[in-house]
Design a protein around this motif. Sequence first.
Motif, short mmCIF file in Angstrom:
data_model
loop_
_atom_site.label_atom_id
_atom_site.label_comp_id
_atom_site.label_asym_id
_atom_site.label_seq_id
_atom_site.Cartn_x
_atom_site.Cartn_y
_atom_site.Cartn_z
N ALA A 208 2.53 -10.92 -1.60
CA ALA A 208 1.45 -10.58 -0.67
C ALA A 208 1.58 -9.15 -0.16
O ALA A 208 0.58 -8.44 0.02
CB ALA A 208 1.46 -11.56 0.50
N ALA A 209 2.81 -8.71 0.07
CA ALA A 209 3.03 -7.33 0.52
C ALA A 209 2.60 -6.34 -0.55
O ALA A 209 1.97 -5.31 -0.26
CB ALA A 209 4.51 -7.13 0.86
N LEU A 210 2.91 -6.65 -1.81
CA LEU A 210 2.49 -5.77 -2.91
C LEU A 210 0.97 -5.77 -3.03
O LEU A 210 0.35 -4.72 -3.23
CB LEU A 210 3.12 -6.24 -4.22
N ALA A 211 0.35 -6.93 -2.89
CA ALA A 211 -1.11 -7.01 -2.95
C ALA A 211 -1.74 -6.18 -1.83
O ALA A 211 -2.77 -5.52 -2.02
CB ALA A 211 -1.56 -8.47 -2.84
N SER A 212 -1.12 -6.19 -0.66
CA SER A 212 -1.62 -5.40 0.46
C SER A 212 -1.59 -3.91 0.15
O SER A 212 -2.55 -3.18 0.42
CB SER A 212 -0.79 -5.70 1.72
N ARG A 213 -0.49 -3.47 -0.44
CA ARG A 213 -0.38 -2.03 -0.78
C ARG A 213 -1.40 -1.64 -1.84
O ARG A 213 -2.01 -0.56 -1.76
CB ARG A 213 1.04 -1.72 -1.25
N MET A 214 -1.62 -2.52 -2.80
CA MET A 214 -2.59 -2.22 -3.86
C MET A 214 -4.01 -2.19 -3.31
O MET A 214 -4.83 -1.34 -3.68
CB MET A 214 -2.46 -3.24 -4.99
N ALA A 215 -4.33 -3.12 -2.40
CA ALA A 215 -5.66 -3.14 -1.79
C ALA A 215 -5.88 -1.90 -0.94
O ALA A 215 -6.97 -1.32 -0.93
CB ALA A 215 -5.84 -4.41 -0.95
N ALA A 216 -4.83 -1.48 -0.22
CA ALA A 216 -4.94 -0.28 0.61
C ALA A 216 -5.17 0.96 -0.25
O ALA A 216 -6.01 1.83 0.08
CB ALA A 216 -3.68 -0.12 1.45
N ALA A 217 -4.45 1.06 -1.36
CA ALA A 217 -4.63 2.19 -2.26
C ALA A 217 -6.02 2.21 -2.87
O ALA A 217 -6.57 3.27 -3.18
CB ALA A 217 -3.57 2.14 -3.37
#
Length: 336
Positions: A77-86
Motif C-alpha cells: 500500500a505504501a508503494l502504491a501511494s508513492r506511485m499514485a503521488a508520482a
Amino acid sequence: MTRLDGVRSRGRRQREEGTARGRRWFRALLAVLVTAAVVVPLTAAIRPRIPAPAPAALAPATAATLDETYAANRANAALASRMAAAHGDRHRAAADRTLAAPSRRLLAFDGRGAGRATEVFGDLAHADRVAVLVPGSDTSLDTYGRFDAGAQALYKRLTRQTGARTAVIAWLGYTTPGTVSTTVITPARADEAAPGLREFVSELRAVTAPDVRISLLCHSYGSVVCGRAAPGLDVDDLVLLGSPGTGADSAAGLRTRARVWAARGADDWVADVPHASVDLLFTTVGFGVDPVSPSFGARVFAAGDGGHSDYFSPGSVSLTNLARIVLGRTTEVSRA
C-alpha cells in the motif's frame, strides 16, 4: 351496481394500476440502461488509469503468519501511494497511505484500478466470533473511508461486551458496480465476486480457531454477492441489509445452512426499488423477491429510522441488533 360488480371493478382497477406501475418501471429501467451506457464509458475514459504495483505475492495466511501478511500488504500500500503521488493523483495517494499506516492489519491489498482491500479489526487468530462486511456499490479505495468507518463502529460496539473475543473484517474483495451504471441492476459483478468470497471464507477458517462463528453482513449490492456465493459459504449467519434482492425467491432458495436475516431502515430508498427480475437480452435485470417480505422467509429485524447508508451508525438500532447477531444473542434481537 351489484356488490359483485363492485368487486370486479376494483379488481380491474388494481390490475390496471399494476400494469401502469409495470410500464413505468420498465421505462425507468430502459432510461437507466441508456444513461449508463452513455455516461459510464465516458466517465471511465475521463479518468486516467492510476499506476500501482501488483499485489504482494503471499501464501495463504495462517495464524502464525498473520503479522507477516499484514506487514507485506502495508508495504504494498505504501508503494502504491508513492506511485499514485508520482502520477499526480493526490486523493488515491492519501487513501493508500492511510492503509499503509503501522496500525492497519491488511489481509489483502490491490491498488490497481478501483482497488481492493481486506482489513482486520481485532485479534483474528484468537477470536470466538468474526463478522465479515461485504459492501455495496461505489465502494473503492477512493471511498474506502466510509466502509472502514462502518467496520470500526461495529468492532467498537462488539468490544463493549465483556468476555467476547471478536474480530471484524472489511472485505472489499471485488470491483463494486457504480450506482449509475448498467452493472448495478444486473448480477454480473456479483457472479464475478462470488467465487472470491467463497475462497476468502474458506481461507479464513484456516486462520481462525476451529469453533469460531462467522457472520456475513451484506449491504446493498453486497447482498447480491452474498446471495450468489451462499451455497458454498461456510458461515453461521447471513445478514442482508438494505437489499435490492438476492436473486433467490426465498431464504431456502439461497441453499445455505446459515441463519438468514434481513433488515431495512425506515428511510432507506431501496424500499422504492421494484423487487422483481426481468430477462433482458443476454442478462437478468433486477434481483427478485424483497428479502424483508414475509414470503422470502428471512428473520426480519428492526433497523430503526435510518437511511441506506446508516446501518452501521454508532448508537443506531441497526448496529445494536447487528452486534447481537454476531455475538449469538439472537433472542435479544428486536424484530421489525
